[in-house]
Design a protein around this motif. Structure first.
Motif, PDB file in Angstrom:
ATOM      1  N   PRO A 418       0.830  -1.200   0.000  1.00 28.29           N
ATOM      2  CA  PRO A 418       0.000   0.000   0.000  1.00 28.29           C
ATOM      3  C   PRO A 418       0.865   1.249   0.000  1.00 28.29           C
ATOM      4  CG  PRO A 418       0.116  -0.879   2.210  1.00 28.29           C
ATOM      5  CD  PRO A 418       0.843  -1.860   1.319  1.00 28.29           C
ATOM      6  N   GLY A 419       0.350   2.286  -0.575  1.00 29.42           N
ATOM      7  CA  GLY A 419       1.031   3.563  -0.534  1.00 29.42           C
ATOM      8  C   GLY A 419       0.748   4.269   0.778  1.00 29.42           C
ATOM      9  N   LEU A 420       1.298   5.463   0.917  1.00 31.66           N
ATOM     10  CA  LEU A 420       1.125   6.238   2.144  1.00 31.66           C
ATOM     11  C   LEU A 420      -0.350   6.555   2.392  1.00 31.66           C
ATOM     12  CD1 LEU A 420       2.282   7.855   4.524  1.00 31.66           C
ATOM     13  CD2 LEU A 420       2.559   9.804   2.954  1.00 31.66           C
ATOM     14  N   VAL A 421      -1.056   6.990   1.329  1.00 35.08           N
ATOM     15  CA  VAL A 421      -2.460   7.372   1.486  1.00 35.08           C
ATOM     16  C   VAL A 421      -3.303   6.165   1.879  1.00 35.08           C
ATOM     17  CG1 VAL A 421      -4.509   8.209   0.278  1.00 35.08           C
ATOM     18  CG2 VAL A 421      -2.303   9.343  -0.070  1.00 35.08           C
ATOM     19  N   ALA A 422      -3.152   5.067   1.134  1.00 33.40           N
ATOM     20  CA  ALA A 422      -3.938   3.869   1.425  1.00 33.40           C
ATOM     21  C   ALA A 422      -3.630   3.336   2.820  1.00 33.40           C
ATOM     22  CB  ALA A 422      -3.675   2.798   0.375  1.00 33.40           C
ATOM     23  N   GLY A 423      -2.342   3.374   3.215  1.00 32.70           N
ATOM     24  CA  GLY A 423      -1.976   2.896   4.545  1.00 32.70           C
ATOM     25  C   GLY A 423      -2.599   3.737   5.646  1.00 32.70           C
ATOM     26  N   THR A 424      -2.620   5.061   5.467  1.00 27.89           N
ATOM     27  CA  THR A 424      -3.235   5.942   6.466  1.00 27.89           C
ATOM     28  C   THR A 424      -4.732   5.688   6.567  1.00 27.89           C
ATOM     29  OG1 THR A 424      -1.564   7.626   5.986  1.00 27.89           O
ATOM     30  CG2 THR A 424      -3.564   8.344   7.138  1.00 27.89           C
ATOM     31  N   MET A 425      -5.375   5.534   5.418  1.00 28.81           N
ATOM     32  CA  MET A 425      -6.808   5.251   5.416  1.00 28.81           C
ATOM     33  C   MET A 425      -7.094   3.929   6.121  1.00 28.81           C
ATOM     34  SD  MET A 425      -7.560   6.457   1.478  1.00 28.81           S
ATOM     35  CE  MET A 425      -9.224   5.797   1.407  1.00 28.81           C
ATOM     36  N   ALA A 426      -6.265   2.938   5.865  1.00 34.48           N
ATOM     37  CA  ALA A 426      -6.465   1.627   6.482  1.00 34.48           C
ATOM     38  C   ALA A 426      -6.345   1.709   8.002  1.00 34.48           C
ATOM     39  CB  ALA A 426      -5.449   0.633   5.919  1.00 34.48           C
ATOM     40  N   ARG A 427      -5.373   2.474   8.508  1.00 31.07           N
ATOM     41  CA  ARG A 427      -5.199   2.569   9.958  1.00 31.07           C
ATOM     42  C   ARG A 427      -6.407   3.243  10.605  1.00 31.07           C
ATOM     43  NH1 ARG A 427       0.167   3.292   8.233  1.00 31.07           N
ATOM     44  NH2 ARG A 427      -0.043   5.554   8.098  1.00 31.07           N
ATOM     45  N   LEU A 428      -6.953   4.294   9.963  1.00 30.98           N
ATOM     46  CA  LEU A 428      -8.126   4.968  10.508  1.00 30.98           C
ATOM     47  C   LEU A 428      -9.342   4.027  10.524  1.00 30.98           C
ATOM     48  CD1 LEU A 428      -9.628   7.501  11.473  1.00 30.98           C
ATOM     49  CD2 LEU A 428      -9.958   8.130   9.074  1.00 30.98           C
ATOM     50  N   ALA A 429      -9.511   3.270   9.449  1.00 29.98           N
ATOM     51  CA  ALA A 429     -10.651   2.357   9.365  1.00 29.98           C
ATOM     52  C   ALA A 429     -10.533   1.223  10.373  1.00 29.98           C
ATOM     53  CB  ALA A 429     -10.762   1.796   7.949  1.00 29.98           C
ATOM     54  N   VAL A 430      -9.315   0.738  10.625  1.00 33.30           N
ATOM     55  CA  VAL A 430      -9.116  -0.339  11.593  1.00 33.30           C
ATOM     56  C   VAL A 430      -9.472   0.135  13.000  1.00 33.30           C
ATOM     57  CG1 VAL A 430      -7.349  -1.740  12.741  1.00 33.30           C
ATOM     58  CG2 VAL A 430      -7.429  -1.637  10.240  1.00 33.30           C
ATOM     59  N   VAL A 431      -9.133   1.372  13.323  1.00 25.10           N
ATOM     60  CA  VAL A 431      -9.504   1.931  14.634  1.00 25.10           C
ATOM     61  C   VAL A 431     -11.016   1.928  14.788  1.00 25.10           C
ATOM     62  CG1 VAL A 431      -9.523   4.031  16.042  1.00 25.10           C
ATOM     63  CG2 VAL A 431      -7.427   3.333  14.872  1.00 25.10           C
ATOM     64  N   ALA A 432     -11.726   2.333  13.746  1.00 24.06           N
ATOM     65  CA  ALA A 432     -13.195   2.338  13.801  1.00 24.06           C
ATOM     66  C   ALA A 432     -13.752   0.931  13.951  1.00 24.06           C
ATOM     67  CB  ALA A 432     -13.766   2.995  12.536  1.00 24.06           C
ATOM     68  N   ALA A 433     -13.103  -0.065  13.289  1.00 28.04           N
ATOM     69  CA  ALA A 433     -13.575  -1.452  13.381  1.00 28.04           C
ATOM     70  C   ALA A 433     -13.332  -2.021  14.775  1.00 28.04           C
ATOM     71  CB  ALA A 433     -12.875  -2.305  12.326  1.00 28.04           C
ATOM     72  N   ARG A 434     -12.259  -1.613  15.424  1.00 30.11           N
ATOM     73  CA  ARG A 434     -11.951  -2.137  16.756  1.00 30.11           C
ATOM     74  C   ARG A 434     -12.785  -1.464  17.848  1.00 30.11           C
ATOM     75  NH1 ARG A 434      -5.364  -2.393  15.952  1.00 30.11           N
ATOM     76  NH2 ARG A 434      -5.305  -4.475  15.002  1.00 30.11           N
ATOM     77  N   ARG A 435     -13.190  -0.252  17.604  1.00 24.31           N
ATOM     78  CA  ARG A 435     -14.014   0.474  18.580  1.00 24.31           C
ATOM     79  C   ARG A 435     -15.281   0.982  17.912  1.00 24.31           C
ATOM     80  NH1 ARG A 435      -8.682   1.576  19.578  1.00 24.31           N
ATOM     81  NH2 ARG A 435      -7.944   1.234  21.718  1.00 24.31           N
ATOM     82  N   PRO A 436     -16.125   0.061  17.487  1.00 19.99           N
ATOM     83  CA  PRO A 436     -17.296   0.477  16.684  1.00 19.99           C
ATOM     84  C   PRO A 436     -18.256   1.389  17.430  1.00 19.99           C
ATOM     85  CG  PRO A 436     -17.493  -1.820  17.370  1.00 19.99           C
ATOM     86  CD  PRO A 436     -16.103  -1.397  17.712  1.00 19.99           C
ATOM     87  N   TRP A 437     -18.485   1.095  18.719  1.00 16.78           N
ATOM     88  CA  TRP A 437     -19.460   1.917  19.428  1.00 16.78           C
ATOM     89  C   TRP A 437     -18.932   3.319  19.690  1.00 16.78           C
ATOM     90  CZ3 TRP A 437     -23.994   0.416  18.715  1.00 16.78           C
ATOM     91  CH2 TRP A 437     -24.325  -0.951  18.698  1.00 16.78           C
TER      92      TRP A 437
END
Length: 815
Positions: A418-437
């Motif tokens: 992944p590039g820098l942009v895709a990697g940053t987006m992935a990290r933000l989305a993973v945080v949301a998936a781990r703390r959905p509520w």
């Protein structure tokens, strides 16, 4: 599945043929596009009239056209002239010259009135005399100041050809009822030319429209330019002028929008791909889809209106989203194999389903507009869907042709990481998936704040305010409204029952009493009301030695006698207010050009009071430009509720089919709808009303957000089915398509940012809201999408069911 497989196989065969016969395909495609566009685009029409917002079969429009055919135009040009003293002989001589030049130089004039030629009715030596006011006054050498009081006190003149304060004079131009017909002929006695008498059925005649209004306005402005100066200040107003100005701004803006879109296309794609060929393919996708769409609009004979200008950025966005996703897919596949034919098949297998269903869902969102009671919005829905289909097809073709001729080093530049942009987006989305509520609670808070703005949201329609504050047409309309208390009319058509007509004394007295009482009865100021009664009262006063107390409706016998007298004197002006057989009459209420919602109560009050005063046997019909403006304003809200409901239903069904799961499909709508609700809250909070532009945001933004949502959810499902845990699936999905999602968001934001360059304020507002909505959409995708999926995963674990993750082991799901 079998249907999708067949579609995918057919697409592979088609694109494979394009791939194998690139030169022939290129030549045929370019020739077809150029030929189709060159033949049809020059015939594309533009229309900025109030009537253009109505469907052809709309009852309000049909009523309006009946009134115009029976009584004549209410779409008038008003040429006002202000001077220190309009009763000065030198001024009136120049004003008379100006009047004659307007009469001779402006086409399509049916009637023209001003102080120069308006009928002046007077009684001398036992007879009734009809004169042309200033013309005869100057010919006799009379001092205009001697008639100042008589002129300024005459209701037929006040707020019509002279302002109420007596400081501004006007030339009122009434256009033809019908556009020129091939059978029209003008006899020329000087040359001996005569014309064959030919009766053309009314059904074959077209009412005068936008092209003729443009000619009239241009000619009037050219003449006025020679006279306008200090001490002889000229303003040209009226509905034809406003509609002409809107058409002019459209003609000015559309090439600019197109040019900026081209620059955006080329620059964005080059920066993101570092390939001139890929950027050129994006340019070809946009231009070919746009020209094909505009040519299709021209073929149907439907005119371009302000809302349908949105086809330009819509075509850019839809075409490039398809082009970006498919190009990214073939480049990723090409980086893994040196066989480009195989890479094409791999890319189709991995990305065609979301690309196809994105086109279908976007078209579905636009199809919702077909139910709109506003014709331009329905047209945008139809041709937006056409543009979506053309963009999908042409983007796939151009992406295939460009991929076929790309140099190897461009393809090999693609890496699996992944590039820098895709990697940053992935990290933000993973945080949301781990703390959905936590994520959903934050979203709920934002929506709650938005709800406060949503409660203050209002609707509006005022095409005059679309024009810039310093626009000449807007300034002229405001000046005329201030001087004459109106530049548009509400028309009331009264039809007595059989056995009676509009010469009945009792009927006329009730009509006049009701009309007088309506002045000040609503919050809309009425500058004047005019009917055949105005001519009868003026004649009765003249026949009684000019006694102002006798400006009244006479007895029944005198009414008939006076009307016969006026007909004998050739006062054709009065026939604009009564049908040929006196079977119905027209009462015109002159008002300023205001926010259309203000007219609604006025129309209701006017119609109710006339109906109550005249009784159930008399038919009362309210119509005119004001009625159309009010109908348009009401239709804004009708359009919102109906169109959005249809669009959401169609998009939800398409998402469920694409994802092969009702639960997945419904869940995917959450990140689609949330940005729109926030946008509406922003509009309400900042006092931005829903109008014929901003009403479109929901359908368009939802259709475009679907592109990101569908790709995200589609790849999420695929990754879950192959055994990824939830957070791994989120990360892998965004590593795979994050770059494309970011690119399409940038394209959407830049594509709609071109509207910030518009000359029209409502278009600029729309552009800013769409740019904001596109940014919200990406954030929604990265936060709400993973959080919703995490909640579904928790529910699936509790239910000990693998649905909707059929065949997938849910790993790393939040506890």
């Amino acid at each position: 599945m079998r249907i999708q497989n067949r579609i995918e196989a057919g697409c592979l065969r088609f694109l494979g043929f394009i791939f194998d016969h690139r030169i022939k395909a290129f030549v045929v495609l370019v020739a077809a596009l150029i030929g189709y566009s060159a033949v049809n685009i020059p015939k594309l029409q533009r229309d900025g009239r109030v009537e253009a917002f109505m469907h052809a079969d709309d009852p309000a429009l049909l009523s309006y056209y009946r009134m115009r055919r029976e009584f004549g135009q209410d779409n008038r040009l008003v040429v006002s002239v202000s001077a220190p003293d309009i009763f000065d002989t030198a001024f009136l001589e120049e004003f008379s010259t100006f009047h004659r030049e307007i009469a001779a130089g402006v086409p399509y004039i049916s009637e023209i009135f001003s102080l120069y030629n308006i009928p002046f009715i007077q009684h001398e030596d036992g007879g009734l005399y009809l004169e042309e006011l200033v013309r005869n006054m100057l010919a006799r050498g009379r001092d205009p100041a001697d008639l100042r009081d008589r002129i300024t006190s005459t209701p037929l003149y006040r707020n019509f050809v002279i302002s109420d304060d007596g400081k501004t004079a006007a030339i009122v131009v009434e256009p033809y009822r019908y556009a020129p017909h091939e059978s029209d002929c003008v006899p020329d006695p000087a040359s001996g030319k005569s014309c064959e008498i030919r009766m053309v059925p009314i059904a074959e005649r077209t009412l005068l429209g936008a092209p003729q209004y443009v000619e009239m306005t241009r000619a009037a402005r050219a003449i006025a330019k020679k006279y306008d100066r200090a001490g002889f200040r000229v303003h040209i107003a009226g509905a034809p002028v406003v509609s002409t100005e809107i058409v002019a701004l459209m003609s000015h803006d559309m090439p600019r929008f197109t040019g900026v879109c081209v620059l955006i296309t080329m620059a964005t794609m080059f920066v993101l791909t570092r390939s001139v060929l890929i950027a050129f393919g994006a340019f070809l996708t946009f231009f070919s889809a746009l020209f094909s769409t505009l040519a299709t609009v021209s073929v149907t004979g439907i005119a371009m209106t302000p809302p349908t200008q949105l086809l330009i950025p819509m075509t850019l966005v839809v075409g490039l989203c398809t082009y970006v996703h498919f190009t990214s897919a073939v480049l990723r596949a090409g980086a893994r194999t040196r066989d480009r034919r195989e890479a094409l098949a791999t890319a189709l297998a991995r990305s065609h389903t979301p690309i196809l269903f994105t086109a279908l869902t976007t078209a579905g969102g636009l199809f919702g507009f077909l139910a709109s009671p506003l014709a331009p919005i329905a047209a945008l829905g139809l041709f937006g869907a056409v543009s979506t289909g053309l963009s999908y097809l042409l983007a796939m073709i151009w992406a295939t042709l460009i991929f076929r001729v790309l140099r190897n080093k461009v393809v090999e530049r693609r890496t699996s990481g992944p590039g820098l942009v895709a990697g940053t987006m992935a990290r933000l989305a993973v945080v949301a998936a781990r703390r959905p509520w936590h994520a959903l609670s934050a979203v709920a808070l934002v929506l709650a704040v938005a709800a406060t703005g949503l409660s203050r949201l209002d609707h509006s329609h005022n095409s005059l305010l679309w024009l810039p504050p310093d626009n000449a047409a807007r300034l002229a309309t405001e000046a005329v409204d201030a001087a004459f208390m109106g530049s548009v009319n509400l028309e009331v058509v009264v039809t007595p029952p059989a056995g009676s007509d509009f010469r009945n004394e009792a009927l006329l007295k009730r009509v006049e009493s009701t009309a007088r009482d309506l002045h000040g009865a609503t919050d809309v100021p009425v500058g004047r009301h005019t009917s055949i009664i105005s001519f009868i009262e003026e004649t009765n006063q003249a026949l009684n030695d000019g006694d102002p107390a006798m400006r009244t409706i006479p007895g029944q016998d005198d009414i008939w006698d006076q009307l016969l007298l006026l007909e004998g004197q050739g006062i054709d002006d009065m026939k604009r207010y009564v049908s040929m057989d006196y079977g119905s009459g027209r009462i015109s209420f002159q008002t300023p050009w205001l926010e259309a919602t203000r007219y609604t109560d006025m129309i209701e009050t006017v119609g109710t009071r006339f109906a109550q005063a005249l009784g159930p046997d008399v038919r009362v019909e309210t119509t005119g430009l004001i009625a159309l403006l009010a109908k348009t304003s009401k239709a804004v809200l009708d359009s919102m509720s109906r169109s959005y409901l249809i669009a959401l239903m169609l998009i939800t069904v398409a998402m469920c089919l694409a994802l092969r799961s009702v639960e997945f499909g419904v869940a995917s709508m959450v990140p689609n709808v949330a940005p729109f609700l926030v946008l509406l809250g922003i509009m309400g909070g900042f006092g931005l009303a829903l109008d014929t532009f901003t009403i479109l945001i929901g359908g368009i933004i939802t259709g475009l957000i679907v592109d990101d949502t569908l790709h995200f959810f589609f790849h999420m499902r695929r990754n879950l089915e192959r055994g990824d845990g939830l957070t791994d699936a989120v990360a892998n999905t965004l590593h795979d398509i994050g770059g494309a999602l970011f690119t399409t968001t940038i394209v959407v934001m830049l594509g709609f940012s071109v509207f910030i360059l518009s000359s029209m304020s409502n278009v600029r507002t729309f552009g800013l809201l769409m740019v904001t909505g596109a940014g919200l959409a990406l954030v929604s995708e990265l936060v709400i999408g993973p959080a919703v999926l995490a909640v579904l995963a928790r529910r699936a674990r509790r239910a000990e069911s693998s649905d909707p993750f059929r065949g997938a082991e849910v790993k790393n799901a939040p506890a």
